[in-house]
Design a protein around this motif. Structure first.
Motif, PDB file in Angstrom:
ATOM      1  N   ARG A 214      -4.352   1.228  -0.478  1.00  0.00           N
ATOM      2  CA  ARG A 214      -4.953   1.752   0.255  1.00  0.00           C
ATOM      3  C   ARG A 214      -6.416   2.261   0.960  1.00  0.00           C
ATOM      4  O   ARG A 214      -6.898   2.680   1.760  1.00  0.00           O
ATOM      5  CB  ARG A 214      -3.775   3.153   0.637  1.00  0.00           C
ATOM      6  CG  ARG A 214      -2.264   3.129   0.866  1.00  0.00           C
ATOM      7  CD  ARG A 214      -1.476   3.907   1.216  1.00  0.00           C
ATOM      8  NE  ARG A 214      -2.056   5.291   0.316  1.00  0.00           N
ATOM      9  CZ  ARG A 214      -0.785   6.087  -0.625  1.00  0.00           C
ATOM     10  NH1 ARG A 214       0.207   4.858  -0.912  1.00  0.00           N
ATOM     11  NH2 ARG A 214      -1.172   6.726  -1.466  1.00  0.00           N
ATOM     12  N   SER A 215      -6.724   2.125   0.010  1.00  0.00           N
ATOM     13  CA  SER A 215      -8.277   2.889   0.374  1.00  0.00           C
ATOM     14  C   SER A 215      -8.906   2.438  -1.182  1.00  0.00           C
ATOM     15  O   SER A 215      -9.282   1.604  -1.725  1.00  0.00           O
ATOM     16  CB  SER A 215      -8.414   4.683  -0.595  1.00  0.00           C
ATOM     17  OG  SER A 215      -9.375   4.829  -0.942  1.00  0.00           O
ATOM     18  N   ARG A 216     -10.169   1.436  -0.233  1.00  0.00           N
ATOM     19  CA  ARG A 216     -11.396   1.026  -1.141  1.00  0.00           C
ATOM     20  C   ARG A 216     -11.832   2.042  -2.084  1.00  0.00           C
ATOM     21  O   ARG A 216     -12.186   1.317  -3.105  1.00  0.00           O
ATOM     22  CB  ARG A 216     -12.516   0.476  -0.383  1.00  0.00           C
ATOM     23  CG  ARG A 216     -12.097  -1.366   0.737  1.00  0.00           C
ATOM     24  CD  ARG A 216     -13.081  -1.537   1.308  1.00  0.00           C
ATOM     25  NE  ARG A 216     -13.965  -2.010   0.570  1.00  0.00           N
ATOM     26  CZ  ARG A 216     -14.233  -2.769  -0.072  1.00  0.00           C
ATOM     27  NH1 ARG A 216     -13.336  -4.636   0.141  1.00  0.00           N
ATOM     28  NH2 ARG A 216     -14.846  -3.970  -0.710  1.00  0.00           N
ATOM     29  N   PHE A 217     -11.859   2.824  -2.002  1.00  0.00           N
ATOM     30  CA  PHE A 217     -12.556   3.904  -2.811  1.00  0.00           C
ATOM     31  C   PHE A 217     -11.924   4.125  -4.412  1.00  0.00           C
ATOM     32  O   PHE A 217     -12.348   4.025  -5.355  1.00  0.00           O
ATOM     33  CB  PHE A 217     -12.944   5.621  -2.057  1.00  0.00           C
ATOM     34  CG  PHE A 217     -13.079   6.642  -3.479  1.00  0.00           C
ATOM     35  CD1 PHE A 217     -15.048   6.370  -3.839  1.00  0.00           C
ATOM     36  CD2 PHE A 217     -12.874   7.847  -3.784  1.00  0.00           C
ATOM     37  CE1 PHE A 217     -15.010   7.532  -4.981  1.00  0.00           C
ATOM     38  CE2 PHE A 217     -12.795   8.384  -4.405  1.00  0.00           C
ATOM     39  CZ  PHE A 217     -13.952   8.294  -5.386  1.00  0.00           C
ATOM     40  N   THR A 218     -10.495   4.715  -4.119  1.00  0.00           N
ATOM     41  CA  THR A 218      -9.736   4.404  -5.092  1.00  0.00           C
ATOM     42  C   THR A 218      -9.323   2.929  -5.648  1.00  0.00           C
ATOM     43  O   THR A 218      -8.667   3.393  -6.432  1.00  0.00           O
ATOM     44  CB  THR A 218      -8.075   5.241  -4.696  1.00  0.00           C
ATOM     45  OG1 THR A 218      -7.781   4.911  -3.704  1.00  0.00           O
ATOM     46  CG2 THR A 218      -8.784   7.085  -4.169  1.00  0.00           C
TER      47      THR A 218
ATOM     48  N   PRO B 114       0.790  -1.193   0.422  1.00  0.00           N
ATOM     49  CA  PRO B 114       0.210   0.497  -0.215  1.00  0.00           C
ATOM     50  C   PRO B 114       0.917   0.897   0.092  1.00  0.00           C
ATOM     51  O   PRO B 114       0.670   2.968  -0.597  1.00  0.00           O
ATOM     52  CB  PRO B 114      -0.970  -0.046   2.144  1.00  0.00           C
ATOM     53  CG  PRO B 114      -0.895  -1.560   1.434  1.00  0.00           C
ATOM     54  CD  PRO B 114       0.727  -2.122   1.445  1.00  0.00           C
TER      55      PRO B 114
END
Length: 335
Positions: free
Chosen positions: A194-198, A187
């Motif tokens: 690092r992010s489920r969004f990105t 990550p």
């Protein structure tokens, strides 16, 4: 003779920041999300010298020229997709979900040192370091058609070696039936992890799998380069899989582990939506994706990335020699 330099400000040992304090400050800034933020700020702010006086200097990714042969049977007479399009239009969610995000966000990706492990149900587990990836096996250039499940395609001159040659050296046990692949999990370097969004809502690391006979097929390639040079990060540096008769998402990138097993391994997109992304994912114009037809594809060659150049999709992406692998299988069920 120049005069000796005399600093305008005199510092004593007590004025110099202790190394431990300096490193702690960097860790604190990093935890607050400041380090690495320089790319998000204006160049004018950069010129002012704020923040990135603390940035570690990282060398931009540099591709190296490769030595390889060009077997005539793999030098197909189809228009190659221009290199600038192959390296700028990518699906690699570890670096972002838009097509241009991987090229923008992976410029400082570090691939050396690197370790690729081959283990599991083998008699001879293997570890390849960074240099061995390009030197252990003779490299070939193979021009393959790449078909994305999103119904676009490219023609790419990959450079690599057969996966079967690697697996033979590992000497699979008779009980091994499948091959599981795993992408690097880092990550720090891969913002999508690092992010489920990105990162598109994926549980990382990205995993893929093949049946052992698919993995041993002579067309199945471990690619370390394209267009005469090592892979750029957005295309899966330093080593990736290329299975030209399957949709592109099966060709997992930046691989760190290959494990032989007697059980069908989980695969990332199948876990996310099993009704849309089967384990086999063979290119098949007769089986539509639930949300669009797979009967034709947009071939990316000349013109803009969105130029219309539709052609009919061929069964197994035109690699009919793999058809015996699926004899007597219902490919509408085993999609």
């Amino acid at each position: 003779m120049p005069k000796p330099f005399k600093p305008s400000v005199k510092l004593t040992d007590n004025d110099v920041t202790n190394e431990d304090v300096y490193k702690s400050r960097r860790s604190l800034l990093k935890s607050m999300g400041f380090l690495g933020a320089s790319t998000l700020l204006a160049k004018s702010a950069g010129a002012a010298g704020w923040f990135w006086e603390d940035e570690e200097e990282k060398a931009a990714f540099k591709r190296e020229a490769l030595e390889f042969s060009q077997p005539p049977k793999f030098q197909i007479a189809q228009t190659r997709t221009p290199e600038d399009k192959v390296i700028s239009y990518n699906n690699f969610y570890e670096f972002g979900t838009s097509k241009d995000a991987p090229a923008k966000n992976a410029t400082e990706f570090q691939t050396n040192p690197w370790t690729l492990k081959i283990d599991g149900m083998v008699k001879n587990p293997i570890e390849l370091d960074h240099d061995a990836l390009t030197k252990r096996f003779p490299l070939e250039e193979r021009i393959y058609r790449l078909r994305c499940v999103e119904a676009w395609s490219m023609v790419v001159p990959w450079i690599g070696f057969e996966l079967g040659a690697l697996l033979k050296q590992a000497d699979p046990l008779m009980s091994a039936k499948y091959v599981a692949f795993e992408t690097l999990y880092d990550p720090e370097q891969m913002p999508g992890q690092r992010s489920r969004f990105t990162g598109g809502g994926i549980d990382y690391p990205y995993v893929e799998g093949l049946r052992l006979d698919e993995a041993m097929h002579p067309l199945t390639l471990m690619s370390v380069g394209l267009y005469g040079k090592t892979l750029p990060p957005q295309n899966g540096a330093p080593i990736r899989l290329v299975v030209p008769w399957k949709y592109g998402f099966k060709s997992i990138k930046s691989i760190v582990r290959i494990r032989l097993t007697d059980k069908k391994p989980p695969t990332t997109w199948n876990r996310l939506a099993a009704n849309e992304y089967g384990f086999y994912a063979n290119v098949n114009p007769n089986v539509s994706h639930p949300r669009w037809s797979q009967a034709s594809e947009r071939r990316i060659t000349t013109g803009g990335l969105l130029a219309r150049n539709r052609i009919d999709t061929q069964m197994f992406n035109g690699y009919s020699e793999v058809a015996p692998l699926y004899k007597d299988m219902d490919l509408s069920r085993y999609y």
